[in-house]
Enzyme design. Structure first.
Site, mmCIF file in Angstrom:
data_model
loop_
_atom_site.group_PDB
_atom_site.id
_atom_site.type_symbol
_atom_site.label_atom_id
_atom_site.label_comp_id
_atom_site.label_asym_id
_atom_site.label_seq_id
_atom_site.Cartn_x
_atom_site.Cartn_y
_atom_site.Cartn_z
ATOM 1 C CG ASP A 145 -1.850 1.198 1.291
ATOM 2 O OD1 ASP A 145 -2.359 1.595 0.218
ATOM 3 O OD2 ASP A 145 -2.058 1.756 2.375
ATOM 4 C CB SER A 146 0.168 4.798 -0.617
ATOM 5 O OG SER A 146 -0.940 4.927 0.252
ATOM 6 C CB CYS A 200 -3.225 1.006 -2.522
ATOM 7 S SG CYS A 200 -3.290 2.765 -2.918
ATOM 8 C CD GLU A 251 0.544 6.510 6.131
ATOM 9 O OE1 GLU A 251 1.639 6.325 6.706
ATOM 10 O OE2 GLU A 251 -0.057 5.609 5.503
ATOM 11 C CB CYS A 309 -9.166 5.033 0.841
ATOM 12 S SG CYS A 309 -7.429 5.255 1.333
ATOM 13 C CG HIS A 365 -4.648 5.137 4.453
ATOM 14 N ND1 HIS A 365 -4.196 4.675 3.237
ATOM 15 C CD2 HIS A 365 -3.525 5.423 5.176
ATOM 16 C CE1 HIS A 365 -2.881 4.685 3.218
ATOM 17 N NE2 HIS A 365 -2.443 5.133 4.370
#
Length: 277
Positions: free
Chosen positions: A7-8, A70, A154, A186, A188
């Site tokens: 993933d990012s 992602c 993050e 997403c 996240h």
């Protein structure tokens, strides 16, 4: 089997955590591209380049399958990755189809729409548009970009006043009482589930693509999904986290061995377990 997940950033941990529940006996490599997060604000060319580099890295580590955990990278790069590499590459897809089916099965009333929250890139890409053409016959799906949530995740700002203010600002542009289903487009976005409940009604159901993705991986590899997938997975220390799935963690090509970063991952795993209960 060795399963590579990238993933990012740390959003893909939600996919890895789901894999622990459904495929606990497999081995895992988790790759967070922390040097380039967030992908949702990058150009398609940049995202393709990052995804290609990570795919080659994971193949060199001997993985049997790669999960592009992602939605943004899947939207932009999955076709090219599958064209260039000869192993199963499974992408993420916003769970629009089950959300639309859920709303269709409800009694018709004022709560009759589906909201898809995603990054700006995911919303603008052809992949999502094609999905909506296939499954949204009644045109009940609305799209809402949430670019800042990735950075909040993050930074581990899950319950901060800043996040609540941001959600309030974003949701002010829609009639929030219309939505029976919300799609988290997403990986996240799963960390913020408790906060969403402060804005949407009690009957609103939230959908993500994690379970379906791991089920698809199991099917591709001929693996049996664990019958006790509802068991609690909570880590008390780093060693316990490493042992689960015999997982090795990487951050943009470098193995993560420092305790602060590993403890960060552990807190995120435990957060994911808490928000799903």
């Amino acid at each position: 089997m060795k399963i590579g997940i990238f993933d990012s950033g740390i959003g893909g941990l939600s996919v890895l955590h789901e894999a622990y529940h459904m495929l606990p006996s497999e081995n895992y490599i988790f790759y967070a591209d922390t040097a380039h997060v967030p992908y949702g604000l990058k150009t398609p060319a940049e995202i393709e380049s990052y995804a290609d580099e990570i795919t080659r890295f994971l193949i060199n580590k001997g993985v049997d399958v790669i999960i592009v955990a992602c939605n943004t990278a899947t939207s932009v790069a999955i076709k090219e990755l599958r064209h260039h590499y000869n192993l199963p590459i499974v992408g993420m897809e916003p769970a629009v189809k089950p959300a639309v089916s859920f709303v269709a099965g409800q009694d018709k009333g004022t709560t009759d729409r589906v909201l898809v929250m995603a990054t700006p890139v995911t919303i603008s890409e052809e992949k999502l548009r094609n999905l909506l053409i296939k499954v949204d016959d009644g045109h009940i799906v609305d799209l809402l970009p949430m670019p800042k949530l990735v950075s909040f995740a993050e930074s581990e700002m899950m319950d901060s006043p800043e996040v609540k203010a941001y959600l309030s600002e974003q949701f002010s542009s829609i009639d929030i009482n219309r939505y029976a289903a919300v799609v988290l487009g997403c990986t996240h976005f799963n960390y913020f589930k408790p906060l969403y409940g402060e804005f949407f009604g009690e009957g609103t159901r939230f959908f993500d693509g994690n379970h379906g993705t791991i089920a698809h991986v199991a099917d591709v590899l001929g693996l049996k999904v664990c019958g006790d997938s509802d068991r609690t997975i909570h880590f008390n220390d780093i060693e316990e986290m490493h042992l689960c799935g015999n997982t090795v963690y990487y951050a943009s090509g470098k193995e993560v061995t420092d305790r602060p970063m590993l403890e960060h991952f552990m807190r995120l795993h435990n957060r994911l377990e808490e928000v799903e209960k």
